[in-house]
Motif scaffolding. Structure first.
Motif, PDB file in Angstrom:
ATOM      1  N   UNK A 128       0.836  -1.203   0.000  1.00 44.80           N
ATOM      2  CA  UNK A 128       0.000   0.000   0.000  1.00 44.80           C
ATOM      3  C   UNK A 128       0.872   1.256   0.000  1.00 44.80           C
ATOM      4  N   UNK A 129       1.875   1.289   0.897  1.00 44.61           N
ATOM      5  CA  UNK A 129       2.736   2.470   0.998  1.00 44.61           C
ATOM      6  C   UNK A 129       3.608   2.629  -0.244  1.00 44.61           C
ATOM      7  N   UNK A 130       4.065   1.512  -0.819  1.00 48.98           N
ATOM      8  CA  UNK A 130       4.884   1.621  -2.028  1.00 48.98           C
ATOM      9  C   UNK A 130       4.070   2.119  -3.217  1.00 48.98           C
ATOM     10  N   UNK A 131       2.758   1.962  -3.152  1.00 50.31           N
ATOM     11  CA  UNK A 131       1.882   2.533  -4.179  1.00 50.31           C
ATOM     12  C   UNK A 131       1.512   3.975  -3.853  1.00 50.31           C
ATOM     13  N   UNK A 132       2.200   4.546  -2.838  1.00 51.29           N
ATOM     14  CA  UNK A 132       2.049   5.948  -2.444  1.00 51.29           C
ATOM     15  C   UNK A 132       0.673   6.262  -1.865  1.00 51.29           C
ATOM     16  N   UNK A 133       0.130   5.306  -1.101  1.00 51.43           N
ATOM     17  CA  UNK A 133      -1.076   5.537  -0.325  1.00 51.43           C
ATOM     18  C   UNK A 133      -0.812   5.121   1.122  1.00 51.43           C
ATOM     19  N   UNK A 134      -1.628   5.616   2.037  1.00 52.91           N
ATOM     20  CA  UNK A 134      -1.671   5.022   3.363  1.00 52.91           C
ATOM     21  C   UNK A 134      -3.119   4.936   3.817  1.00 52.91           C
ATOM     22  N   UNK A 135      -3.398   4.003   4.748  1.00 54.78           N
ATOM     23  CA  UNK A 135      -4.762   3.555   5.013  1.00 54.78           C
ATOM     24  C   UNK A 135      -5.555   4.513   5.884  1.00 54.78           C
ATOM     25  N   UNK A 136      -5.005   4.952   7.014  1.00 53.93           N
ATOM     26  CA  UNK A 136      -5.583   5.921   7.948  1.00 53.93           C
ATOM     27  C   UNK A 136      -6.732   5.391   8.799  1.00 53.93           C
ATOM     28  N   UNK A 137      -7.095   4.115   8.692  1.00 58.18           N
ATOM     29  CA  UNK A 137      -8.196   3.622   9.530  1.00 58.18           C
ATOM     30  C   UNK A 137      -7.990   2.157   9.896  1.00 58.18           C
ATOM     31  N   UNK A 138      -6.759   1.798  10.294  1.00 56.55           N
ATOM     32  CA  UNK A 138      -6.474   0.420  10.712  1.00 56.55           C
ATOM     33  C   UNK A 138      -7.014   0.206  12.114  1.00 56.55           C
ATOM     34  N   UNK A 139      -7.804  -0.827  12.282  1.00 54.75           N
ATOM     35  CA  UNK A 139      -8.371  -1.200  13.579  1.00 54.75           C
ATOM     36  C   UNK A 139      -8.936  -2.618  13.433  1.00 54.75           C
ATOM     37  N   UNK A 140      -9.244  -3.301  14.542  1.00 55.70           N
ATOM     38  CA  UNK A 140      -9.723  -4.691  14.433  1.00 55.70           C
ATOM     39  C   UNK A 140     -10.943  -4.843  13.524  1.00 55.70           C
ATOM     40  N   UNK A 141     -11.841  -3.856  13.504  1.00 55.99           N
ATOM     41  CA  UNK A 141     -13.045  -3.956  12.658  1.00 55.99           C
ATOM     42  C   UNK A 141     -12.705  -4.031  11.178  1.00 55.99           C
ATOM     43  N   UNK A 142     -11.541  -3.493  10.777  1.00 60.75           N
ATOM     44  CA  UNK A 142     -11.178  -3.442   9.358  1.00 60.75           C
ATOM     45  C   UNK A 142     -10.155  -4.498   8.970  1.00 60.75           C
ATOM     46  N   UNK A 143      -9.967  -5.515   9.817  1.00 58.31           N
ATOM     47  CA  UNK A 143      -9.053  -6.622   9.517  1.00 58.31           C
ATOM     48  C   UNK A 143      -9.863  -7.913   9.550  1.00 58.31           C
ATOM     49  N   UNK A 144      -9.813  -8.681   8.475  1.00 65.23           N
ATOM     50  CA  UNK A 144     -10.606  -9.915   8.348  1.00 65.23           C
ATOM     51  C   UNK A 144      -9.707 -11.138   8.523  1.00 65.23           C
ATOM     52  N   UNK A 145     -10.121 -12.052   9.419  1.00 66.32           N
ATOM     53  CA  UNK A 145      -9.444 -13.356   9.566  1.00 66.32           C
ATOM     54  C   UNK A 145     -10.217 -14.367   8.727  1.00 66.32           C
ATOM     55  N   UNK A 146      -9.574 -14.869   7.682  1.00 62.13           N
ATOM     56  CA  UNK A 146     -10.235 -15.785   6.760  1.00 62.13           C
ATOM     57  C   UNK A 146     -10.110 -17.236   7.261  1.00 62.13           C
ATOM     58  N   UNK A 147     -10.977 -18.123   6.790  1.00 59.91           N
ATOM     59  CA  UNK A 147     -10.946 -19.518   7.264  1.00 59.91           C
ATOM     60  C   UNK A 147      -9.600 -20.211   7.066  1.00 59.91           C
TER      61      UNK A 147
END
Length: 583
Positions: A128-147
């Motif tokens: 993400x950062x190497x594409x010259x963006x940053x997220x600004x809203x990292x938190x548990x609600x925005x992270x998905x644990x897949x099966x």
């Protein structure tokens, strides 16, 4: 198919989210279950811009842990005859559950799980950062644990381009004080307990993502909500370690570095974090071995061999760190000579200690930023111990500019270019020369910046302004049109339309000048330079009533732009000459 969260009015969210069945996706032969965001605030152009930006980001970043979206997945629908439009964005749906739900079910995570998940997320952020963006809203609600155990990062609605925000931070007052700073508006995306102070103030930087990531892992390894974890009253440091005794000191140290209060105290990029994560398992293993009973009673030869290894790898750094701590106390007590002697000794016995010393001085500079002379001293000391710290040179340059120490600022910017010769470095140096009135030098730096990055709109705009000042109106107009073709950001467009209108005015194409200057004011009604130019264009078109109105605004509105002062003086001279003329 169904809403993915409550549809009740929530002032903190600007979209509703649904699970949809998409039967028209070309990349799959069968209909796909996907996610659709629908913009609630349909009359807010800023919210439309955020959704459009999220669409572009999801098309740009190709990673299995980031939702995939395609060009046709962003669309609009007319919802009634009143011209209202519904904005929609469809994207990949990940199976699994977000970590906010996961932690409620399974409670705190283990050391190995923390290392695994943290490594996955930092690898996603690296792309993400190497594409010259940053997220600004990292938190548990925005992270998905897949099966399958894989981690995904979602909700890029708050993401932003790194270069644009970084340049905005260099603007001294968030506006166009000299006509050279773009004054971008920075949308402050906030999530309670996960957003760092600079982001709450609307000044997010890439390291803001690291803070949110670190706070997320404090919640995951403790299993406790962040609002229930106290902070040290003196330092503000989060007191979480006693609630996660299963986490090794080295991993805990990394998490604490991620959540350091100031961006300069955090790891400066994703590669540094990944390198530390790669070394952690071996370092933790050595630490456990050296503390074990077997190690203590092993044979003399083995003990001596391992003892020497431990001395080089662990004990010697520990001794050096002890000296660094002692030096910090002496520095804080204003015993500068003794502090320097101890710091130099620590660096001599263990060279990497210089990074800790440099970090200490950066912290001191941040704490004394209101005392420019003292802040300058600490930035110079930080550089003394880490001569390749680009961030320290940039901070020193900004302090020197505020102190009007021109040579200091120039030397700092040139050092940055020596270590990192990217377009932003040349733009910053050009902006400095521009502010100092050294227009030829500024033009050279802007031209290099544009050569390195054809999409460097801020450099294109500033060069267009300088071309107007040197009366090369054809080139000024050409640059302004080029910049307009590369940006949709309203305030940026306003400055470019202003420069284009300025050029057309000087070329005596008054109708076009009027059109472009009115566009500039429509996009940004604080562009007083565009107002002053518009008064001149409308006077040439013999629109007397409109001219008087814009004259008045030009004369009384607050502005620090150098050209505005010149145009105001011209107006005053015109009034005086008219008054003296016989009637």
């Amino acid at each position: 198919m169904r809403p993915l969260r409550s549809l009740t009015e929530d002032p903190l969210t600007y979209t509703d989210t649904f699970e949809v069945e998409d039967s028209g996706i070309e990349q799959h032969s069968q209909p796909q279950l996907r996610v659709m965001k629908v913009l609630k605030w349909i009359d807010d152009p800023k919210m439309v811009e955020l959704l459009e930006r999220e669409s572009i980001i999801l098309q740009t970043i190709d990673h299995p842990g980031v939702p995939k979206s395609y060009k046709d997945d962003y669309f609009t629908v007319k919802i009634n005859n009143n011209g209202l439009t519904m904005h929609c964005l469809v994207m990949q749906r990940f199976e699994g559950e977000n970590l906010a739900h996961w932690i409620k079910t399974y409670e705190k995570i283990s050391q190995n799980t923390a290392l695994n998940w943290l490594s996955q997320l930092v690898n996603i952020l690296d792309l993400v950062h190497r594409n010259e963006y940053f997220h600004r809203d990292i938190k548990p609600d925005n992270i998905i644990h897949q099966p399958d155990g894989k981690i995904a990062l979602v909700d890029f609605g708050g993401a932003r381009e790194i270069s644009r925000t970084f340049l905005a931070k260099l603007s001294t007052n968030g506006g166009t004080s000299t006509g050279t700073s773009m004054g971008y508006e920075i949308t402050a995306v906030r999530s309670a307990y996960y957003s760092p102070l600079e982001q709450i103030h609307g000044q997010a930087v890439p390291q803001s993502d690291f803070y949110a990531l670190g706070r997320t892992f404090v919640h995951l390894v403790t299993g406790i909500s962040l609002n229930k974890i106290k902070s040290d009253e003196k330092t503000g440091k989060l007191l979480w370690r006693d609630k996660a005794l299963h986490i090794d000191k080295l991993l805990a140290d990394l998490i604490d570095d991620l959540i350091a209060p100031f961006p300069g105290q955090r790891p400066q990029n994703t590669q540094i974090i990944l390198q530390r994560l790669q070394r952690l398992p071996l370092q933790s293993k050595i630490q456990r071995i050296t503390r074990s009973k077997t190690f203590r009673i092993s044979g003399i030869v083995v003990s001596l061999s391992l003892g020497f290894l431990v001395f080089l790898k662990i004990i010697l750094p520990g001794i050096a760190n002890g000296f660094v701590s002692e030096g910090e106390k002496l520095e804080i007590a204003n015993d500068f000579p003794r502090a320097q002697n101890i710091f130099n000794f620590a660096r001599m016995i263990h060279p990497p200690a210089r990074f800790s010393i440099s970090k200490f001085y950066l912290e001191q500079a941040s704490r004394h930023i209101n005392n420019l002379q003292l802040a300058k001293k600490y930035y110079e000391l930080a550089i003394k111990y880490n001569e390749r710290d680009v961030g320290a040179y940039n901070s020193l340059a900004i302090v020197c500019r505020q102190m009007r120490e021109v040579n200091c600022a120039i030397n700092s910017y040139q050092k940055i270019l020596q270590f990192k010769a990217d377009w932003e470095g040349y733009y910053r140096l050009g902006s400095f020369y521009d502010d100092e009135g050294k227009e030829e030098l500024a033009q050279k730096q802007y031209e290099i910046a544009i050569k390195l990055n054809k999409n460097a709109v801020v450099a294109i705009n500033n060069l267009s302004r300088l071309k107007n000042l040197e009366k090369d109106y054809e080139q000024a107009a050409k640059l302004a049109l080029e910049g307009l073709s590369k940006t949709k950001e309203p305030k940026t467009q306003a400055t470019l339309y202003k420069n284009l209108g300025w050029a057309r005015l000087m070329q005596k194409n008054y109708s076009e000048a009027e059109k472009y200057l009115e566009k500039a004011i429509d996009l940004d009604n604080e562009r007083i330079d565009a107002v002053c130019l518009l008064s001149q264009a409308q006077e040439a078109l013999d629109k007397i009533e409109e001219t008087k109105l814009w004259w008045e605004v030009c004369m009384i509105a607050k502005s620090n732009i150098p050209e505005v002062y010149i145009w105001r003086q011209q107006l005053v001279d015109k009034f005086i000459n008219n008054f003296k003329s016989p009637r």
